[in-house]
Write a protein that holds these residues in place. Structure first.
Motif, PDB file in Angstrom:
ATOM      1  N   LYS A  13       0.813  -1.214   0.000  1.00 46.41           N
ATOM      2  CA  LYS A  13       0.000   0.000   0.000  1.00 46.41           C
ATOM      3  C   LYS A  13       0.850   1.269   0.000  1.00 46.41           C
ATOM      4  O   LYS A  13       0.358   2.355   0.295  1.00 46.41           O
ATOM      5  CB  LYS A  13      -0.929   0.016   1.219  1.00 46.41           C
ATOM      6  CG  LYS A  13      -1.996  -1.074   1.208  1.00 46.41           C
ATOM      7  CD  LYS A  13      -2.934  -0.915   2.399  1.00 46.41           C
ATOM      8  CE  LYS A  13      -4.034  -1.967   2.390  1.00 46.41           C
ATOM      9  NZ  LYS A  13      -4.981  -1.791   3.520  1.00 46.41           N
ATOM     10  N   LEU A  27      -4.826   5.866  -5.793  1.00 46.38           N
ATOM     11  CA  LEU A  27      -5.861   5.209  -4.992  1.00 46.38           C
ATOM     12  C   LEU A  27      -5.847   3.699  -5.172  1.00 46.38           C
ATOM     13  O   LEU A  27      -6.118   2.944  -4.226  1.00 46.38           O
ATOM     14  CB  LEU A  27      -7.240   5.769  -5.355  1.00 46.38           C
ATOM     15  CG  LEU A  27      -7.528   7.206  -4.921  1.00 46.38           C
ATOM     16  CD1 LEU A  27      -8.886   7.661  -5.444  1.00 46.38           C
ATOM     17  CD2 LEU A  27      -7.481   7.334  -3.399  1.00 46.38           C
ATOM     18  N   LEU A  33      -5.443   1.913  -1.592  1.00 48.45           N
ATOM     19  CA  LEU A  33      -6.692   1.254  -1.183  1.00 48.45           C
ATOM     20  C   LEU A  33      -6.735  -0.223  -1.586  1.00 48.45           C
ATOM     21  O   LEU A  33      -7.781  -0.863  -1.508  1.00 48.45           O
ATOM     22  CB  LEU A  33      -7.895   1.988  -1.789  1.00 48.45           C
ATOM     23  CG  LEU A  33      -8.094   3.448  -1.351  1.00 48.45           C
ATOM     24  CD1 LEU A  33      -9.310   4.050  -2.057  1.00 48.45           C
ATOM     25  CD2 LEU A  33      -8.243   3.544   0.161  1.00 48.45           C
ATOM     26  N   SER A  34      -5.587  -0.760  -2.037  1.00 52.65           N
ATOM     27  CA  SER A  34      -5.464  -2.184  -2.393  1.00 52.65           C
ATOM     28  C   SER A  34      -6.380  -2.601  -3.538  1.00 52.65           C
ATOM     29  O   SER A  34      -7.084  -3.611  -3.473  1.00 52.65           O
ATOM     30  CB  SER A  34      -5.716  -3.086  -1.172  1.00 52.65           C
ATOM     31  OG  SER A  34      -4.762  -2.836  -0.179  1.00 52.65           O
ATOM     32  N   PRO A  54      -9.358  -1.479  -5.265  1.00 51.94           N
ATOM     33  CA  PRO A  54     -10.817  -1.684  -5.328  1.00 51.94           C
ATOM     34  C   PRO A  54     -11.230  -1.816  -6.789  1.00 51.94           C
ATOM     35  O   PRO A  54     -10.757  -1.056  -7.643  1.00 51.94           O
ATOM     36  CB  PRO A  54     -11.382  -0.391  -4.717  1.00 51.94           C
ATOM     37  CG  PRO A  54     -10.253   0.239  -3.995  1.00 51.94           C
ATOM     38  CD  PRO A  54      -9.008  -0.165  -4.707  1.00 51.94           C
TER      39      PRO A  54
END
Length: 323
Positions: A197, A286, A290-291, A293
C-alpha cells in the motif's frame, strides 16, 4: 446512417473495454474455459456452482462465466456494427467522404481482436496475449473515433500549428500509448499490489529488491497464468517501471499543455486533457493505497482510454488541414 452506426459502434467499443477490464480484474478471464461458447453452450450452463461438467476439468463458477459471456456478446455486437460500417462505406453512404481503407482495416482488426479473445482463453490468460487483447480494444475504439472525427465539420477558424509542436504532440501520443501498454502488462501479471500500500515508495523503500530481468518475461504458451507466475521482485519491478512511466508521461503532457496554451482553438481540448490526467494520476494512487478496489481499477482503465482519445482528437485537429 453511417454516422449513426458509427456512434453506436463507439458506444459498444466503450462497453467492450469496460466489460473486458471488469472481467480481467475480477479474475473471470477463464470463467468459460472454452471459446466461443461456455462449457459447450451458447450461454452459461444452468447448473449448480462447483459442478464439473463432462469434458471440462474446471468446475463451473456461474458469476465468472456470465461476466465472460457478456463481454463476448458485446464484442460480437461490436464486430457486426463495424462490418456494417464497411458495407456502408463500400456503398458510398457516409455524409462526408470516407475512403474504404479505415473501415476495411477496422473490420480486419476487429476480427483479429476476436482471435485474441479466443487465445486469451485457450492459452490460459497468457499475460502477453491478454495485454495485446487490451491494446486491441483501445486501438479499435481509436479507429472508430478517428472515423467519427473525419465525419465532423471542419473548424470555422483554422490556426496553423508549428511543426515543433506537432512533433511534441506525437511524442506525447507515443509515450502515452507505451504507458497504457505498461499498465496492461502490470495488470495481466498481477503486479498492481506488488509494492503493498506504499506510495510513492515501494514496500516502504525507495528502491526495494527488484528483478528487472524477469519484468518483461514473456513465458511459454500453454502454462496457466491465472493469478500470475512471477516472483514478487519481478512484479515489483513491473510496478516501478509503470510508476516511472507515469511520471514521464505526466511531465510530457504538462509540457504539451504549456506549449499549446496559445492555440485558442485547442483550449477546450487542453482543459479536458488536464482534467483527465489529474483524474488518472489520482486513480492510480488510490489503486495502490486502497489495495485495488475493482471500481477504481476499472475507472483507471476507462480514464486511460479517454485520455488517449483526447490526445488523438488533438492530433486530428492539429494535423487535419481544412479543404
Amino acid at each position: 446512417m453511417f454516422r449513426t452506426i458509427l456512434q453506436i459502434s463507439i458506444i459498444l467499443a466503450f462497453i467492450v473495454v469496460i466489460l473486458g477490464a471488469y472481467t480481467r480484474l475480477s479474475d473471470a478471464g477463464l470463467g468459460c474455459p472454452d471459446w466461443p461458447g461456455c462449457y459447450g453452450q451458447l450461454s452459461v450452463p444452468d447448473v449448480k456452482d462447483g459442478t464439473t461438467i463432462q469434458g471440462f476439468s474446471r468446475p463451473l463458477e456461474a458469476a465468472k462465466g456470465w461476466k465472460e459471456m457478456l463481454h463476448r456478446y458485446a464484442a460480437s455486437s461490436l464486430g457486426l456494427t463495424i462490418l456494417v460500417l464497411f458495407f456502408l462505406a463500400l456503398k458510398g453512404n457516409p455524409q462526408r467522404y470516407q475512403s474504404l481503407k479505415l473501415p476495411g482495416f477496422s473490420t480486419f482488426f476487429v476480427m483479429l481482436q476476436g482471435a485474441f479473445g479466443m487465445w486469451t482463453v485457450t492459452l490460459l490468460v497468457h499475460p502477453g496475449i491478454v495485454t495485446l487483447h487490451l491494446i486491441g480494444g483501445f486501438v479499435t475504439t481509436a479507429l472508430l473515433i478517428w472515423m467519427l472525427l473525419n465525419q465532423s465539420k471542419p473548424p470555422a477558424i483554422y490556426q496553423h500549428t508549428f511543426k515543433k509542436h506537432k512533433l511534441i504532440l506525437l511524442i506525447v501520443l507515443g509515450t502515452l500509448s507505451l504507458q497504457i501498454v505498461l499498465g496492461g502488462w502490470t495488470s495481466t501479471n498481477y503486479a498492481a499490489l506488488s509494492c503493498g500500500k506504499y506510495f510513492p515508495k515501494c514496500l516502504n523503500d525507495w528502491w526495494p529488491n527488484m528483478d528487472f530481468s524477469s519484468a518483461l518475461y514473456w513465458g511459454p504458451l500453454g502454462a496457466n497464468y491465472e493469478y500470475g507466475i512471477l516472483e514478487n521482485p519481478a512484479r515489483s519491478a513491473i510496478q516501478m517501471i509503470h510508476r516511472i512511466g507515469a511520471l514521464i508521461t505526466t511531465l510530457l503532457i504538462l509540457l504539451l499543455i504549456y506549449l499549446f496554451r496559445n492555440y485558442t482553438r485547442f483550449r477546450s481540448n487542453l482543459i479536458l486533457i488536464a482534467i483527465l490526467l489529474t483524474t488518472q494520476v489520482t486513480l492510480g494512487i488510490l489503486n495502490v493505497v486502497l489495495s485495488l478496489p475493482i471500481i477504481i481499477a476499472v475507472l483507471h482503465t476507462i480514464v486511460a482510454l479517454l485520455l488517449l482519445l483526447s490526445v488523438i482528437k488533438l492530433v486530428h485537429r492539429a494535423f487535419k488541414v481544412p479543404t
